[in-house]
Design a protein around this motif. Structure first.
Motif, PDB file in Angstrom:
ATOM      1  N   SER A  84       0.814  -1.217   0.000  1.00 36.01           N
ATOM      2  CA  SER A  84       0.000   0.000   0.000  1.00 36.01           C
ATOM      3  C   SER A  84       0.846   1.264   0.000  1.00 36.01           C
ATOM      4  O   SER A  84       0.365   2.339  -0.370  1.00 36.01           O
ATOM      5  N   GLU A 113       3.776   4.039  -4.372  1.00 34.76           N
ATOM      6  CA  GLU A 113       3.000   5.034  -5.115  1.00 34.76           C
ATOM      7  C   GLU A 113       3.017   4.778  -6.617  1.00 34.76           C
ATOM      8  O   GLU A 113       2.032   5.044  -7.304  1.00 34.76           O
ATOM      9  N   LYS A 124      -0.725  -3.890  -5.991  1.00 39.06           N
ATOM     10  CA  LYS A 124      -1.044  -2.486  -5.690  1.00 39.06           C
ATOM     11  C   LYS A 124      -2.522  -2.195  -5.985  1.00 39.06           C
ATOM     12  O   LYS A 124      -3.227  -1.567  -5.188  1.00 39.06           O
ATOM     13  N   LYS A 125      -2.998  -2.677  -7.131  1.00 35.06           N
ATOM     14  CA  LYS A 125      -4.397  -2.417  -7.498  1.00 35.06           C
ATOM     15  C   LYS A 125      -5.368  -3.206  -6.625  1.00 35.06           C
ATOM     16  O   LYS A 125      -6.458  -2.721  -6.302  1.00 35.06           O
ATOM     17  N   TYR A 137      -4.977  -4.020  -3.477  1.00 35.76           N
ATOM     18  CA  TYR A 137      -5.124  -3.306  -2.210  1.00 35.76           C
ATOM     19  C   TYR A 137      -5.996  -2.073  -2.366  1.00 35.76           C
ATOM     20  O   TYR A 137      -6.770  -1.716  -1.484  1.00 35.76           O
ATOM     21  N   LYS A 138      -5.909  -1.438  -3.501  1.00 39.84           N
ATOM     22  CA  LYS A 138      -6.750  -0.264  -3.767  1.00 39.84           C
ATOM     23  C   LYS A 138      -8.232  -0.660  -3.801  1.00 39.84           C
ATOM     24  O   LYS A 138      -9.076  -0.026  -3.163  1.00 39.84           O
ATOM     25  N   TYR A 139      -8.536  -1.742  -4.523  1.00 37.52           N
ATOM     26  CA  TYR A 139      -9.936  -2.155  -4.631  1.00 37.52           C
ATOM     27  C   TYR A 139     -10.464  -2.684  -3.298  1.00 37.52           C
ATOM     28  O   TYR A 139     -11.638  -2.497  -2.971  1.00 37.52           O
ATOM     29  N   LYS A 163      -9.676  -1.553  -0.436  1.00 36.16           N
ATOM     30  CA  LYS A 163      -9.961  -0.368   0.369  1.00 36.16           C
ATOM     31  C   LYS A 163     -11.223   0.327  -0.101  1.00 36.16           C
ATOM     32  O   LYS A 163     -12.068   0.746   0.696  1.00 36.16           O
ATOM     33  N   VAL A 164     -11.388   0.430  -1.428  1.00 33.58           N
ATOM     34  CA  VAL A 164     -12.555   1.127  -1.973  1.00 33.58           C
ATOM     35  C   VAL A 164     -13.845   0.357  -1.676  1.00 33.58           C
ATOM     36  O   VAL A 164     -14.866   0.941  -1.288  1.00 33.58           O
ATOM     37  N   GLU A 175     -16.738  -0.117  -9.995  1.00 31.17           N
ATOM     38  CA  GLU A 175     -15.423  -0.586  -9.548  1.00 31.17           C
ATOM     39  C   GLU A 175     -15.309  -2.113  -9.696  1.00 31.17           C
ATOM     40  O   GLU A 175     -14.244  -2.632 -10.041  1.00 31.17           O
TER      41      GLU A 175
END
Length: 668
Positions: free
Chosen positions: A8, A11, A56-57, A59-61, A63-64, A77
């Motif tokens: 996470s 960047e 990375k993606k 973990y993004k999804y 979280k969203v 999403e």
């Protein structure tokens, strides 16, 4: 780099592609600087690059989608997440499983979604389900949707390929029972459509395929597993409500031991007439009190002690039972009917119908018979009249199949345990006719390799009453059975033999067959009279009929050596060979004598010393029977289908075997 970097915290991830850049390097941008990772080659560098981007993606999804605010955004999403998984160059099971697990967690944590939201999410993740099993929580969500909206188009369009994949590729429902539950709910949803079982029938046909042979070996076992679990669930409430439910043997014997039990829920006993109630009160000291069951499922036991009264009267009497006693086949417990709830009744009807559909496919029938041979149903189901009446179609299909691997599954898997043959015979807990199914089962078993002393002995010990009763009604198969019992001296007791003769003479067909038996017995006595040659060779190309004609022409009581080499005789001639009392050497070289004849020889010609089976079609199934011929000292199995294991077994069980020829076999 003493501390690890979390996914996470990354960047950006870039490939170093400018001129004079270090080879095979990745640049990771993190708060406070950058990190370079150098791989050994370009392939490994690309794997790192795509893996880091994927992590990375993900973990993004996560979280969203963990804190959804607007469901239209969430749905967008999810679609993006699915597209990312489908377009990823990475080849790993987790690439498709991770998005499914994220959506599964999302659905489990949000129970207030509308039906439209449910369907939109299912449609969005459908592409991932084409090549992946749904995770357990997602299966639970799918089950709920099938129960609440069975007529939804999502069930047909989205769930159908998912269930097809489960049935084709699943190896063990025990590792993921929710897959089985989802398949069960899906089939029930199909049954809720307007066409009902016709839709289910089309689905079963699509799983089998249009050809005569199903190309997917896992489909049938998985379908049977789903059916068995569903049928068990119908009786689960009843099973759980009675910790001390009677065993199948007790049910068959009238639940006599139930007096000693103290079940949690008492049984309600219904008697057909006040006379029987008074008889029972005088014959038994203890009696169950009639109590109405308050549970949703009721048990009713009908008891008829007329048979017990007759049997009690004969206790202590050394005389043989009369013909009427022998013909009594009804057990002390006539029926034990179980009343299921409406939902359980609907499930039971659907899945028993599926078993009937499976039995209609010729290529599936052998495996289905093998799967059902151990009787994998709860004893409550076998005592349920509706269930056994519907399942009777499946057993009938087994009994009509001429293949031995199918109809042999009607018998029990081991001694002392009932099989379908016993359960559906007159007096069995599942018998609801006058013995038609029993007669057809006996007919097919006697018409194959089961025309042996062992099978006749079993019938004489356990099913003599039903056989005599059906013979008394003119059933030709049972008349033949009784004649064979007399011919092979199966019945030792003189009174019982006279009862059988009386039964045979009571019908025209029985009288005719008994007269033929008497003629054969006279011929047999003449054949076995001492005299005649000690050696005999049948001419080449002779047939079974030629051998029968020759043996009927004179006395062969002294015949010790018989050669049928290079003739056209088959297993049918074994009927005549077993009537040669002095036979010690038999040559069957290059004949069509097979396993069925070999089994018959092994039971009757126990004094045989030399046997030549060279170039005959015998297999392990017949050769194993030779282990009972302890006098064998010379055995030729050259060019047969003998296996190494069978050969070792024969050597261990035949102590006098000195000369053996196993050339051109697996044991050579």
């Amino acid at each position: 780099m003493e501390n690890s970097i979390s996914y996470s915290a990354i960047e950006d991830v870039q490939l170093l592609s400018w001129e004079n850049a270090p080879k095979y390097c990745l640049q990771l941008t993190i708060p406070g600087g950058t990190v370079l990772l150098q791989a050994a080659n370009s392939y490994l560098r690309d794997q790192w690059f795509h893996s880091l981007q994927w992590k990375k993606k993900i973990y993004k999804y996560k979280k969203v989608l963990s804190n959804p605010s607007r469901w239209e955004v969430v749905l967008k999403e999810i679609r993006t997440l699915v597209d990312m998984a489908l377009t990823s160059p990475l080849q790993d099971d987790s690439i498709h499983q991770a998005p499914l697990e994220i959506v599964s967690k999302l659905l489990s944590e949000n129970n207030n979604l509308t039906t439209q939201d449910h369907e939109s999410i299912i449609v969005a993740i459908a592409p991932l389900l084409e090549n992946n099993h749904p995770p357990p929580d997602l299966c639970e969500f799918f089950c709920k949707h099938c129960r609440e909206r069975p007529r939804s188009m999502v069930v047909i369009e989205v769930f159908t390929p998912v269930v097809q994949r489960i049935l084709k590729h699943n190896m063990d429902f025990g590792k993921c029972p929710r897959l089985r539950l989802f398949t069960q709910e899906y089939i029930l949803a199909l049954n809720e459509l307007n066409a009902g079982m016709e839709v289910v029938k089309k689905f079963i046909h699509s799983m089998h395929g249009p050809t005569g042979q199903c190309p997917h070996p896992r489909v049938l076992p998985n379908l049977v597993a789903v059916c068995l679990a569903a049928i068990y669930s119908c009786y689960e409430e009843f099973i759980n409500s009675r910790d001390n439910s009677p065993s199948l043997k007790e049910i068959r014997n009238g639940c006599q031991q139930q007096c000693d039990r103290k079940p949690n829920l008492p049984l309600r006993l219904l008697h057909t007439s006040p006379d029987l109630v008074s008889q029972e009160a005088t014959l038994t000291e203890s009696r169950l009190k009639p109590v109405i069951v308050t549970n949703e499922i009721h048990v009713e036991v009908e008891r008829n002690n007329t048979a017990n009264q007759k049997m009690t009267a004969n206790v202590g009497n050394d005389s043989e039972p009369n013909l009427i006693d022998c013909l009594m086949v009804s057990p002390t417990c006539s029926t034990m009917s179980i009343e299921l709830s409406a939902q359980a009744d609907r499930i039971l009807g659907c899945y028993v119908e599926i078993l009937k559909m499976l039995s209609d496919y010729d290529d599936w029938r052998p495996a289905l018979a093998s799967l059902l041979q151990p009787i994998p149903f709860p004893k409550e189901a076998l005592a349920h009249e509706k269930f056994t009446k519907e399942l009777k179609y499946v057993i009938q299909r087994f009994a009509e199949d001429p293949r031995q691997e199918v109809h042999s599954c009607l018998l029990s898997v081991r001694a002392g345990k009932d099989g379908w043959f016993q359960l559906y015979s007159p007096g069995g807990v599942a018998c609801d006719d006058d013995g038609e199914l029993f007669a057809s089962m006996v007919h097919i078993l006697m018409g194959s390799c089961y025309k042996t002393k062992k099978f006749l002995l079993s019938l004489a010990e356990n099913k003599l009453g039903p056989c005599m009763l059906l013979a008394l009604r003119g059933n030709q198969t049972m008349v033949e059975i009784l004649c064979l019992m007399l011919e092979y001296n199966i019945i030792d007791n003189n009174d019982t033999q006279l009862q059988i003769i009386s039964t045979l003479e009571s019908t025209d067909v029985g009288k005719r067959m008994y007269e033929q038996l008497c003629d054969r017995q006279r011929e047999l006595k003449e054949l076995q009279r001492k005299g005649g040659p000690t050696r005999l060779t049948l001419p080449s190309k002779s047939t079974d009929a030629d051998l029968a004609r020759l043996l009927s022409s004179g006395s062969f009581g002294n015949l010790e050596n018989l050669s049928l080499a290079f003739t056209n005789v088959t297993s049918a001639c074994a009927e005549h060979l077993i009537k040669l009392p002095s036979l010690k050497q038999l040559n069957l070289w290059s004949t069509q004598f097979g396993d069925a004849g070999l089994r018959l020889l092994s039971e009757h010609l126990t004094m045989l010393q030399v046997l030549n089976l060279c170039e005959t079609p015998v297999t392990d199934a017949g050769l194993l029977a030779l282990s009972s011929m302890k006098s064998l000292c010379s055995l030729n199995m050259n060019s047969t289908k003998l296996s190494a294991d069978t050969y070792e077994d024969l050597k261990a069980k035949l102590p006098n075997l000195k000369e053996v020829d196993v050339r051109y076999t697996e044991a050579w």
